[in-house]
Design an enzyme around this catalytic site. Structure first.
Site, mmCIF file in Angstrom:
data_model
loop_
_atom_site.group_PDB
_atom_site.id
_atom_site.type_symbol
_atom_site.label_atom_id
_atom_site.label_comp_id
_atom_site.label_asym_id
_atom_site.label_seq_id
_atom_site.Cartn_x
_atom_site.Cartn_y
_atom_site.Cartn_z
ATOM 1 N N GLU A 78 3.104 35.294 -45.650
ATOM 2 C CA GLU A 78 4.482 35.456 -45.184
ATOM 3 C C GLU A 78 4.948 34.250 -44.370
ATOM 4 O O GLU A 78 6.088 33.795 -44.507
ATOM 5 C CB GLU A 78 4.635 36.729 -44.351
ATOM 6 C CG GLU A 78 4.524 38.021 -45.164
ATOM 7 C CD GLU A 78 3.087 38.484 -45.357
ATOM 8 O OE1 GLU A 78 2.161 37.779 -44.901
ATOM 9 O OE2 GLU A 78 2.888 39.556 -45.959
ATOM 10 N N HIS A 147 5.321 50.484 -43.134
ATOM 11 C CA HIS A 147 6.175 50.645 -44.304
ATOM 12 C C HIS A 147 7.439 51.429 -43.968
ATOM 13 O O HIS A 147 8.208 51.741 -44.850
ATOM 14 C CB HIS A 147 5.422 51.385 -45.420
ATOM 15 C CG HIS A 147 4.233 50.660 -45.955
ATOM 16 N ND1 HIS A 147 3.142 50.343 -45.188
ATOM 17 C CD2 HIS A 147 3.964 50.176 -47.193
ATOM 18 C CE1 HIS A 147 2.259 49.715 -45.938
ATOM 19 N NE2 HIS A 147 2.723 49.599 -47.154
#
Lengths: 345, 361
Positions: A78, A147
């Protein structure tokens, strides 16, 4: 191309030409397709966005249509994805980066905070960071913590970033296209609970709407309810319920972008209704809701007939699936909050 | 613009014969091999735990997603067999196997994943948030690469406190491309920490194949840059995993510094519950099924006269029954109550000054 100010007016619809019913995933895909087709400098990058079409299939078919040089599958990294996007943006490309979940973007937070948000300022305006960082956020899919979280406040708190949070397919498409065209960096928070939850008519022709402008999602006269992202749907539902059960007319303001924030639309609504409540999905402490209330107090205190109510998540880690509903503001919880404000004398 | 084409094909650090036909007959590498069925039991418990989780998903008892390690059981089993019970392990998002191999109870894990009160995290975290510090298990982890720096810290504490404990950090092939991997290896290298980095290389980081996403062609060889010993082994051969792990762990414990052990393996199921597996062929999957680590251990035990295949199958039936019974116990456990959501978010003293916000009922 058209610009929408208010997706509710039929006048705007007719101007937009042919319409297609689609969900938010389809609408976001359409926006990226528009951007890739009309601007050669646009590139998509992220993990599993090519052949795998992204975790939520938002980039479906784009690799096949635009090839590996423009729809770039990256390693699991990322920080390097966002740092790489900075380098691309410096030299005039328009990266649209995908983080698989907003909870994974903390790995890239140093790039966002140190570079993405500061380059324009540090180079005295010579190098704007024209890029979009897309990330699905929020609960409602019964998954685990990383999530499911809503942490828009981190980004809204960072000077130099725009923080956009669409609420429906049509405004998602228009805002994503506008974000890609915007010369500034945009954090684009996609409410994954809304991804496939409903469809809406979306014009086939490219359409944008301005960043930093809220919309009145529902007109009302008794109380203003400010919401954004995934919370707009339950907010509208609560407004409808209150109309039917209590004869209370709720005006729902959909922020669409939480930074910059459309103070004028918020305060104008509160001036009309005299009462307000805010609903946010994220934890309540130092959230966007607090900022909304601060602006109402700064600019519209004398219009208020009751204290403002915050309805939202709690200051706990996002709970595991079985307790998710207790955390997420429901239409019922929102309606009860509104009743408290209405009852105040 | 750089494309992902034309990258060096992936090679392992040294040639590894992965020949299912040869497994179990290679006496030369069997010096330290288990003379009983303990590894087989651990692998079977992991396998049937995972299959039960899959079933609980299908039945709607668990929601969201889960990352299952079916096909990869030999790696955590072999590695943890080389550890002391007080050694440290950090695991990945696909970490149920490591947890079981480190001695966590099936009941506690089922309870956690089912959101029950008796779970390791009181049923609040789920699959990716299972930890038990008492057993040296620093946790499965929702963030790829999240556990590596934590294991470095655990190894440093062991060294500073003179505990003689070794830390193992499991990670996937994708994590070799994360910054945290390099930061952790460097720190372990400069401080000569008692740690072994164990790569569970199952060839794909979700959809990204190591053959085109690992520059330089080898994860194991990256360890050389950090002055660290390394090896690449057949991760579907539990004996080989144990042997190599024991070597690395013993060296780390005796002050000889860290190492990186790359175990080649294969996840037989998808990355998560929503994976179409478009990035790999059914032929490749079939070829790897023939290298199934449990079937290989079954053949070895039979061939070496340790346990006839029929006894193995009876043992497997007992494990299946144990797993089913633990799952049923967990299902019967009370769900974690909403009123406890605020518990342990902050230390108790601080919680009292949080403004009197009450939790929803």
């Amino acid at each position: 191309m058209t610009t929408i100010e208010d997706t509710n007016t039929s006048q705007q619809r007719s101007k937009a030409g042919n319409m297609t019913m689609m969900n938010m995933v389809g609408a976001l895909n359409l926006a990226m397709d528009d951007a890739l087709r009309t601007d050669d400098s646009v590139v998509l990058l992220g993990q599993d966005i090519g052949q795998d079409e992204g975790v939520f299939r938002v980039t479906a078919d784009l690799l096949a249509r635009y090839g590996k040089d423009r729809v770039i599958d990256t390693p699991l990294a990322e920080g390097a994805i966002i740092g790489g996007a900075v380098g691309l943006a410096i030299y005039g490309m328009k990266p649209v980066a995908e983080m698989q979940f907003s909870g994974f973007a903390y790995q890239a937070f140093h790039q966002v905070e140190q570079h993405v948000s500061r380059f324009h300022n540090r180079t005295r305006g010579r190098y704007p960071m024209s890029m979009v960082i897309r990330m699905p956020y929020g609960g409602g899919i019964r998954a685990v913590e990383h999530h499911s979280e809503s942490r828009e406040a981190y980004y809204a708190h960072t000077p130099g970033l725009h923080m956009v949070m669409p609420s429906s397919p049509r405004n998602a498409r228009a805002l994503l296209l506008e974000s890609i065209r915007c010369p500034d960096p945009v954090i684009f928070y996609e409410p994954k609970a809304v991804y496939r939850s409903f469809k809406e008519e979306v014009p086939e022709e490219p359409e944008t709407m301005p960043i930093g402008k809220a919309r009145i999602a529902r007109e009302g006269s008794d109380i203003s309810l400010i919401a954004w992202g995934a919370m707009v749907r339950p907010a509208l539902e609560a407004a409808e319920d209150l109309q039917n059960s209590d004869r209370v007319s709720v005006e729902v303001v959909d922020l669409l972008s939480v930074s910059p924030m459309d103070t004028q639309t918020i305060v104008h609504s509160v001036a009309k209704t005299g009462r307000a409540a805010v609903v946010q999905e994220g934890p309540r402490n130092c959230g966007i809701g607090a900022e909304v209330i601060a602006r109402i107090v700064e600019h519209g205190l004398m219009h208020l007939e009751a204290p403002i109510k915050r309805i939202g998540g709690y200051d706990v880690q996002f709970p595991y699936f079985a307790r998710e509903r207790a955390f997420l503001p429901s239409a019922e919880r929102i309606a009860n909050g509104l009743r408290e404000v209405i009852a105040f004398e | 613009m750089t494309t992902m084409r034309d990258m060096t094909p992936y090679v392992v650090g040294r040639a590894v014969p992965i020949d299912p036909g040869a497994s179990g007959q290679d006496g030369s590498s069997r010096a330290g091999c288990s003379v009983d069925s303990s590894w087989a039991v651990t692998m079977l418990r992991i396998r049937h735990f995972e299959l039960k989780i899959n079933e609980l998903f299908a039945r709607g008892e668990v929601r969201g997603t889960a990352h299952l390690c079916v096909g990869q059981e030999a790696v955590p089993t072999g590695v943890c067999a080389a550890l002391r019970s007080d050694d440290y392990v950090s695991a990945t998002h696909r970490g149920h196997g490591a947890a079981i191999a480190k001695g966590l109870s099936l009941y506690g894990m089922f309870s956690e994943i089912l959101g029950r009160r008796d779970g390791y995290g009181a049923g609040r975290g789920g699959s990716q948030h299972i930890a038990c510090m008492e057993k040296g298990f620093l946790g499965t982890n929702g963030i790829s690469g999240g556990g590596l720096p934590v294991s470095v810290g655990a190894a440093l504490s062991s060294k500073r406190l003179g505990l003689g404990r070794v830390a193992v950090a499991f990670f996937g092939d994708g994590v070799a491309n994360q910054g945290a991997f390099h930061e952790a290896l460097n720190m372990a290298g400069i401080w000569r920490l008692p740690i072994v980095f164990v790569c569970e290389n199952n060839l794909y980081a979700m959809s990204a194949p190591v053959s085109s996403f690992v520059a330089g062609g080898s994860i194991a060889r990256r360890a050389e840059s950090y002055g660290m010993r390394h090896d690449s082994i057949d991760g579907n051969d539990v004996g080989q995993v144990f042997e190599a792990s024991r070597r690395f762990v013993d060296l780390a414990r005796s002050g000889e510094g860290p190492g990186l052990l790359e175990c080649l393996t294969y996840r037989q199921l998808g990355h998560s519950k929503s994976d179409k597996r478009a990035y790999r062929t059914r032929e490749e999957e079939a070829a790897w099924l023939k290298r199934d680590p449990i079937a290989r251990e079954r053949r070895r035990l039979d061939g070496a006269g340790i346990m006839p295949a029929a006894d193995f199958d009876a043992m497997e039936s007992r494990v299946v029954a144990e797993v089913a019974s633990e799952a049923e116990r967990a299902l019967a456990c009370q769900a974690a109550d909403v009123s406890t959501l605020y518990d342990h978010v902050v230390p108790e003293a601080a919680a009292k000054t949080c403004g009197g916000i009450t939790c929803p009922s």
